[in-house]
Design a protein around this motif. Structure first.
Motif, PDB file in Angstrom:
ATOM      1  N   ILE A 249       0.835  -1.202   0.000  1.00 52.90           N
ATOM      2  CA  ILE A 249       0.000   0.000   0.000  1.00 52.90           C
ATOM      3  C   ILE A 249       0.871   1.254   0.000  1.00 52.90           C
ATOM      4  O   ILE A 249       0.594   2.224  -0.717  1.00 52.90           O
ATOM      5  CB  ILE A 249      -0.962  -0.026   1.194  1.00 52.90           C
ATOM      6  N   ASP A 250       1.941   1.248   0.783  1.00 54.60           N
ATOM      7  CA  ASP A 250       2.828   2.409   0.820  1.00 54.60           C
ATOM      8  C   ASP A 250       3.431   2.670  -0.555  1.00 54.60           C
ATOM      9  O   ASP A 250       3.481   3.821  -1.014  1.00 54.60           O
ATOM     10  CB  ASP A 250       3.937   2.178   1.839  1.00 54.60           C
ATOM     11  N   ALA A 251       3.888   1.612  -1.236  1.00 51.93           N
ATOM     12  CA  ALA A 251       4.483   1.781  -2.561  1.00 51.93           C
ATOM     13  C   ALA A 251       3.471   2.326  -3.557  1.00 51.93           C
ATOM     14  O   ALA A 251       3.787   3.210  -4.369  1.00 51.93           O
ATOM     15  CB  ALA A 251       5.043   0.443  -3.050  1.00 51.93           C
ATOM     16  N   ALA A 252       2.237   1.819  -3.493  1.00 51.15           N
ATOM     17  CA  ALA A 252       1.217   2.280  -4.426  1.00 51.15           C
ATOM     18  C   ALA A 252       0.847   3.737  -4.168  1.00 51.15           C
ATOM     19  O   ALA A 252       0.762   4.548  -5.104  1.00 51.15           O
ATOM     20  CB  ALA A 252      -0.026   1.394  -4.320  1.00 51.15           C
ATOM     21  N   VAL A 253       0.637   4.097  -2.910  1.00 48.97           N
ATOM     22  CA  VAL A 253       0.237   5.467  -2.595  1.00 48.97           C
ATOM     23  C   VAL A 253       1.365   6.444  -2.926  1.00 48.97           C
ATOM     24  O   VAL A 253       1.116   7.555  -3.411  1.00 48.97           O
ATOM     25  CB  VAL A 253      -0.195   5.588  -1.124  1.00 48.97           C
ATOM     26  N   ALA A 254       2.621   6.056  -2.690  1.00 49.76           N
ATOM     27  CA  ALA A 254       3.749   6.916  -3.044  1.00 49.76           C
ATOM     28  C   ALA A 254       3.755   7.215  -4.538  1.00 49.76           C
ATOM     29  O   ALA A 254       3.948   8.367  -4.964  1.00 49.76           O
ATOM     30  CB  ALA A 254       5.065   6.266  -2.628  1.00 49.76           C
ATOM     31  N   ALA A 255       3.533   6.188  -5.353  1.00 54.36           N
ATOM     32  CA  ALA A 255       3.522   6.377  -6.799  1.00 54.36           C
ATOM     33  C   ALA A 255       2.316   7.205  -7.240  1.00 54.36           C
ATOM     34  O   ALA A 255       2.413   8.035  -8.155  1.00 54.36           O
ATOM     35  CB  ALA A 255       3.512   5.019  -7.495  1.00 54.36           C
ATOM     36  N   ILE A 256       1.185   6.999  -6.594  1.00 52.98           N
ATOM     37  CA  ILE A 256      -0.018   7.769  -6.914  1.00 52.98           C
ATOM     38  C   ILE A 256       0.189   9.239  -6.580  1.00 52.98           C
ATOM     39  O   ILE A 256      -0.204  10.135  -7.345  1.00 52.98           O
ATOM     40  CB  ILE A 256      -1.229   7.173  -6.161  1.00 52.98           C
ATOM     41  N   ALA A 257       0.822   9.512  -5.447  1.00 50.27           N
ATOM     42  CA  ALA A 257       1.116  10.894  -5.078  1.00 50.27           C
ATOM     43  C   ALA A 257       2.077  11.531  -6.068  1.00 50.27           C
ATOM     44  O   ALA A 257       1.900  12.676  -6.497  1.00 50.27           O
ATOM     45  CB  ALA A 257       1.685  10.942  -3.668  1.00 50.27           C
ATOM     46  N   GLU A 258       3.114  10.798  -6.440  1.00 48.98           N
ATOM     47  CA  GLU A 258       4.108  11.318  -7.378  1.00 48.98           C
ATOM     48  C   GLU A 258       3.477  11.661  -8.720  1.00 48.98           C
ATOM     49  O   GLU A 258       3.922  12.570  -9.428  1.00 48.98           O
ATOM     50  CB  GLU A 258       5.219  10.290  -7.564  1.00 48.98           C
ATOM     51  N   ALA A 259       2.428  10.930  -9.086  1.00 50.01           N
ATOM     52  CA  ALA A 259       1.750  11.176 -10.354  1.00 50.01           C
ATOM     53  C   ALA A 259       0.843  12.402 -10.320  1.00 50.01           C
ATOM     54  O   ALA A 259       0.344  12.831 -11.360  1.00 50.01           O
ATOM     55  CB  ALA A 259       0.931   9.947 -10.752  1.00 50.01           C
ATOM     56  N   GLY A 260       0.613  12.967  -9.132  1.00 46.66           N
ATOM     57  CA  GLY A 260      -0.196  14.177  -9.040  1.00 46.66           C
ATOM     58  C   GLY A 260      -1.677  13.952  -8.849  1.00 46.66           C
ATOM     59  O   GLY A 260      -2.487  14.841  -9.156  1.00 46.66           O
ATOM     60  N   ALA A 261      -2.059  12.793  -8.336  1.00 42.99           N
ATOM     61  CA  ALA A 261      -3.481  12.514  -8.121  1.00 42.99           C
ATOM     62  C   ALA A 261      -4.071  13.478  -7.101  1.00 42.99           C
ATOM     63  O   ALA A 261      -3.427  13.831  -6.116  1.00 42.99           O
ATOM     64  CB  ALA A 261      -3.678  11.077  -7.638  1.00 42.99           C
ATOM     65  N   SER A 262      -5.301  13.889  -7.343  1.00 40.17           N
ATOM     66  CA  SER A 262      -5.970  14.824  -6.431  1.00 40.17           C
ATOM     67  C   SER A 262      -6.515  14.119  -5.194  1.00 40.17           C
ATOM     68  O   SER A 262      -6.703  14.750  -4.154  1.00 40.17           O
ATOM     69  CB  SER A 262      -7.109  15.542  -7.159  1.00 40.17           C
ATOM     70  N   SER A 263      -6.785  12.829  -5.292  1.00 44.94           N
ATOM     71  CA  SER A 263      -7.267  12.052  -4.150  1.00 44.94           C
ATOM     72  C   SER A 263      -7.064  10.580  -4.461  1.00 44.94           C
ATOM     73  O   SER A 263      -6.788  10.200  -5.605  1.00 44.94           O
ATOM     74  CB  SER A 263      -8.751  12.332  -3.864  1.00 44.94           C
ATOM     75  N   VAL A 264      -7.188   9.749  -3.442  1.00 46.52           N
ATOM     76  CA  VAL A 264      -7.089   8.313  -3.635  1.00 46.52           C
ATOM     77  C   VAL A 264      -8.210   7.643  -2.838  1.00 46.52           C
ATOM     78  O   VAL A 264      -8.478   8.017  -1.696  1.00 46.52           O
ATOM     79  CB  VAL A 264      -5.708   7.768  -3.194  1.00 46.52           C
ATOM     80  N   THR A 265      -8.881   6.698  -3.472  1.00 44.63           N
ATOM     81  CA  THR A 265     -10.003   5.991  -2.851  1.00 44.63           C
ATOM     82  C   THR A 265      -9.742   4.490  -2.882  1.00 44.63           C
ATOM     83  O   THR A 265      -9.719   3.889  -3.962  1.00 44.63           O
ATOM     84  CB  THR A 265     -11.323   6.280  -3.585  1.00 44.63           C
ATOM     85  N   PRO A 266      -9.509   3.857  -1.728  1.00 45.36           N
ATOM     86  CA  PRO A 266      -9.301   2.410  -1.728  1.00 45.36           C
ATOM     87  C   PRO A 266     -10.626   1.650  -1.754  1.00 45.36           C
ATOM     88  O   PRO A 266     -11.571   2.010  -1.056  1.00 45.36           O
ATOM     89  CB  PRO A 266      -8.566   2.169  -0.411  1.00 45.36           C
ATOM     90  N   ILE A 267     -10.679   0.624  -2.568  1.00 45.09           N
ATOM     91  CA  ILE A 267     -11.851  -0.246  -2.628  1.00 45.09           C
ATOM     92  C   ILE A 267     -11.370  -1.688  -2.530  1.00 45.09           C
ATOM     93  O   ILE A 267     -10.607  -2.156  -3.377  1.00 45.09           O
ATOM     94  CB  ILE A 267     -12.643  -0.069  -3.943  1.00 45.09           C
ATOM     95  N   VAL A 268     -11.786  -2.380  -1.501  1.00 46.09           N
ATOM     96  CA  VAL A 268     -11.399  -3.778  -1.323  1.00 46.09           C
ATOM     97  C   VAL A 268     -12.186  -4.650  -2.304  1.00 46.09           C
ATOM     98  O   VAL A 268     -13.360  -4.396  -2.592  1.00 46.09           O
ATOM     99  CB  VAL A 268     -11.650  -4.220   0.131  1.00 46.09           C
TER     100      VAL A 268
END
Length: 356
Positions: A249-268
């Protein structure tokens, strides 16, 4: 099959010719790996990838239920060549007398009159101008869109009607329409989201074999953000035992942040019977048999993982988003927010999607 009378070219007894109802779209070259099925009936179970051109009778769909996440959706395609093993929309192919497995991946129904139908339905006095969601069932920017170019017609119709809309996709083809999306955003509310459940390339290649790589999708997020088109990321699905660890999860969120996403929504991951549950279970038993007991424990006979597990995943994503500054002060882009880690994180509620 029940939909055979909707096939493109079946107008011998029609009051209007095909060209009157569905003008031929400005198509790209090639067929995106999809053959023409010919004039005869389409046979399921043969595994041959085909694009079945149909003239739909309606295009704006009302989502059933008392409080759906989206009230109205639009799907120019049925079936999806992304071939995601977990896709909940698989069951919808059984309504066409096709199977929810390989047929869903290879029998792509193309609503060639989608743009014309949408203009007509938006013009009805009964239409209230409510937001329309796209990509909630099958991806409107799957490979077939490169040939059929239905989305430019759809976006133009929505923009001209000043009708709010959203697009969720895994496809890089959305960048082709960036100019149209910018124009639409001047007249109505336009919301864009890209689905990135993991940054593990080999795993994504196994679970989403026909979709662009996670890196390509993050590049799409970055390109949209750089053009000033805010783009969120749906971190979906989070796969128990595969993408749910703190490190993943940390690796994914780091990459999502680096890409400039305005928000992130996790869905199991949720596994509805009649398609997704069975197809995913088959893949899991083949590729990761050691995880089968975990899934039996989490899901049992139900479609959803237990609430405490979903809350745990949401907490992990929330903490990672806070560290990497997603949605940081002043709308900082991911690249700046990566350094500005004291910004307030934007993580949407981990509500389970209830879609068609």
């Amino acid at each position: 099959m029940r939909w055979e009378d909707l096939r493109e070219g079946r107008d011998a007894d029609a009051l209007f010719g095909v060209e009157d109802i569905a003008p031929v779209p400005d198509r790209g070259t090639g067929r995106a790996g999809l053959a023409s099925p010919g004039a005869g009936p389409v046979s399921g179970g043969d595994g041959e990838p085909v694009a079945v051109e149909i003239r739909a009778r309606s295009i704006i769909n009302r989502v059933p239920g008392e409080s759906p996440m989206f009230r109205w959706t639009l799907n120019p395609y049925r079936g999806c060549a992304h071939a995601c093993v977990y896709c909940f929309a698989r069951r919808s192919h059984t309504y066409l007398d096709l199977d929810a497995g390989r047929d869903f991946d290879t029998k792509i129904l193309v609503k060639v009159n989608a743009g014309e139908l949408l203009r007509a339905e938006l013009a009805r006095p009964s239409w209230g101008g409510e937001p329309i969601a796209m990509g909630t069932n099958t991806d409107p920017y799957q490979r077939a869109e490169g040939r059929y170019r239905l989305m430019p017609q759809i976006i133009s119709a929505l923009a001209e009607a000043a009708n709010p809309f959203s697009v969720l996709t895994k496809g890089r083809l959305v960048l082709r329409d960036a100019d149209l999306l910018e124009q639409a955003a001047r007249t109505t509310d336009v919301r864009l989201a890209v689905s990135v459940g993991t940054v593990d390339g080999p795993l994504a290649g196994s679970v989403e074999p026909g979709a662009p790589t996670p890196r390509a999708r993050l590049d799409t997020v970055r390109a949209l953000a750089d053009r000033g088109l805010g783009c969120s990321v749906l971190m979906a699905p989070v796969l128990p035992g595969l993408t749910d660890s703190p490190e993943a999860i940390d690796a994914a969120v780091a990459a999502i942040a680096e890409a400039g996403a305005s928000s992130v929504t996790p869905i199991v991951l949720h596994l509805r019977p009649g398609g997704a549950r069975e197809w995913y279970a088959s893949w899991l038993a083949r590729e990761h048999p050691h995880l089968v007991p975990l899934y039996r424990e989490l899901y049992g006979d139900g479609s959803y993982a237990p609430a405490p597990y979903r809350e745990l995943i949401a907490a992990r994503v929330r903490e990672a988003a806070r560290r990497y500054g997603i949605g940081g002060r002043g709308g900082a882009s991911g690249r700046r927010a990566h350094r500005q880690r004291d910004g307030a994180a934007t993580v949407r509620a981990p509500r389970q999607l209830r879609l068609l």
